[in-house]
Design an enzyme around this catalytic site. Structure first.
Site, PDB file in Angstrom:
ATOM      1  N   SER A 192      52.091  19.626  -1.514  1.00 55.70           N
ATOM      2  CA  SER A 192      52.708  18.338  -1.851  1.00 55.70           C
ATOM      3  C   SER A 192      53.822  18.062  -0.854  1.00 55.70           C
ATOM      4  O   SER A 192      53.564  17.996   0.345  1.00 55.70           O
ATOM      5  CB  SER A 192      53.214  18.356  -3.299  1.00 55.70           C
ATOM      6  OG  SER A 192      53.771  17.111  -3.661  1.00 55.70           O
ATOM      7  N   ASP A 205      51.934  21.571  -9.891  1.00 52.40           N
ATOM      8  CA  ASP A 205      50.502  21.433  -9.637  1.00 52.40           C
ATOM      9  C   ASP A 205      49.985  22.660  -8.886  1.00 52.40           C
ATOM     10  O   ASP A 205      50.604  23.130  -7.937  1.00 52.40           O
ATOM     11  CB  ASP A 205      50.243  20.164  -8.821  1.00 52.40           C
ATOM     12  CG  ASP A 205      48.763  19.806  -8.749  1.00 52.40           C
ATOM     13  OD1 ASP A 205      48.012  20.194  -9.672  1.00 52.40           O
ATOM     14  OD2 ASP A 205      48.359  19.134  -7.782  1.00 52.40           O
ATOM     15  N   HIS A 217      49.258  15.744  -2.064  1.00 59.24           N
ATOM     16  CA  HIS A 217      49.688  14.562  -2.801  1.00 59.24           C
ATOM     17  C   HIS A 217      50.056  13.448  -1.826  1.00 59.24           C
ATOM     18  O   HIS A 217      50.863  13.653  -0.920  1.00 59.24           O
ATOM     19  CB  HIS A 217      50.878  14.895  -3.697  1.00 59.24           C
ATOM     20  CG  HIS A 217      50.563  15.904  -4.748  1.00 59.24           C
ATOM     21  ND1 HIS A 217      51.521  16.679  -5.368  1.00 59.24           N
ATOM     22  CD2 HIS A 217      49.386  16.284  -5.302  1.00 59.24           C
ATOM     23  CE1 HIS A 217      50.948  17.478  -6.250  1.00 59.24           C
ATOM     24  NE2 HIS A 217      49.650  17.260  -6.215  1.00 59.24           N
TER      25      HIS A 217
END
Length: 199
Positions: free
Chosen positions: A18, A138, A45
Site C-alpha cells: 500500500s 490488509d 492500493h
C-alpha cells in the site's frame, strides 16, 4: 535444477502493498530476472477514481513483463499482473485471473487479503506470499489463509519499511517464514524458487 525440492516447488508469487509500495515494487520487481520461472500477482492500493500508469512505470523498470491484470487471462511465468484500480484480483485453478467488484474488504478494493486467500486455496504450499510497506492491516487475514495451507510468507522488515503497518500486522498475525529488509526480498524469492535457500 540442482537442490530444488520438487515436492515444494513454488508456482506463483503474490505480493500485497500500500503506502510506499510504488518504490518497494520498483525495487523488488527490478531485481527479479527476466526468466523468473513463475507468475507474480500484485495488489497495490490505488486511487479508485483514476486510471493508473503504475503498470507501465513498473514495466519500464523491470525485466519482467508488467501489466494490469485482465479478467480471464492466464498468469504466465516471467510476467507480473497488477490489480486494476477499484477491482479485486483473484486467482482461480490453472492460474486464471479474475477481476471482481465485490464489496470492499477493510475499506479497500483491491484487497491483498482476497488475493492471498484465493492463491492459498488454489496453490497451497506451492505459493509464496510477500507483504511490503503499507498502512493498515490488509494482508494479515490472507497471510493466515496462506499459512493454514502451508504457503510461505515473506514480510518486509517493519523496522525498515517506509510504512510499517501492513508488514507489522502480518508479523503479528502469523509465524512469518522470513522477515527481510526490502533490498533482500527479490534475492530471497529467487533463491526459494530455485531451491538454493531453505526456510
Amino acid at each position: 535444477m540442482p537442490g530444488r525440492l520438487e515436492s515444494t516447488a513454488y508456482q506463483i508469487v503474490a505480493i500485497g502493498t500500500s503506502a510506499g509500495g510504488v518504490k518497494a515494487l520498483v525495487r523488488v520487481l527490478g531485481d527479479l530476472p527476466a526468466d523468473f520461472p513463475v507468475p507474480v500477482v500484485i495488489v497495490q492500493h490505488l486511487d479508485p477514481h483514476h486510471d493508473t500508469i503504475l503498470a507501465e512505470l513498473l514495466d519500464r523498470r523491470s525485466r519482467l513483463r508488467v501489466k494490469l491484470a485482465e479478467d480471464g487471462e492466464l498468469a504466465e511465468p516471467g510476467a507480473a499482473y497488477l490489480a486494476p484500480p477499484d477491482r479485486h484480483l483473484l486467482v482461480e485453478t490453472g492460474g486464471r485471473l479474475v477481476l471482481s467488484k465485490s464489496d470492499k474488504v477493510r475499506f479497500v478494493r483491491p484487497s491483498a487479503d482476497l488475493l492471498f486467500e484465493s492463491v492459498a486455496e488454489v496453490y497451497g504450499p506451492a505459493a509464496l506470499f510477500c507483504v511490503l510497506t503499507g498502512t493498515g492491516f490488509d494482508g494479515s487475514k490472507g497471510a493466515k489463509a496462506a499459512t493454514s495451507r502451508e504457503g510461505t510468507v515473506v514480510a518486509e522488515d517493519p523496522s525498515t519499511a517506509e510504512f510499517k503497518g501492513m508488514p507489522q500486522a502480518v508479523v503479528n498475525a502469523v509465524a512469518v517464514d522470513l522477515v527481510l529488509p526490502l533490498n533482500d526480498i527479490a534475492g530471497a524469492l529467487v533463491a526459494l524458487i530455485e531451491g538454493t535457500r531453505s526456510l
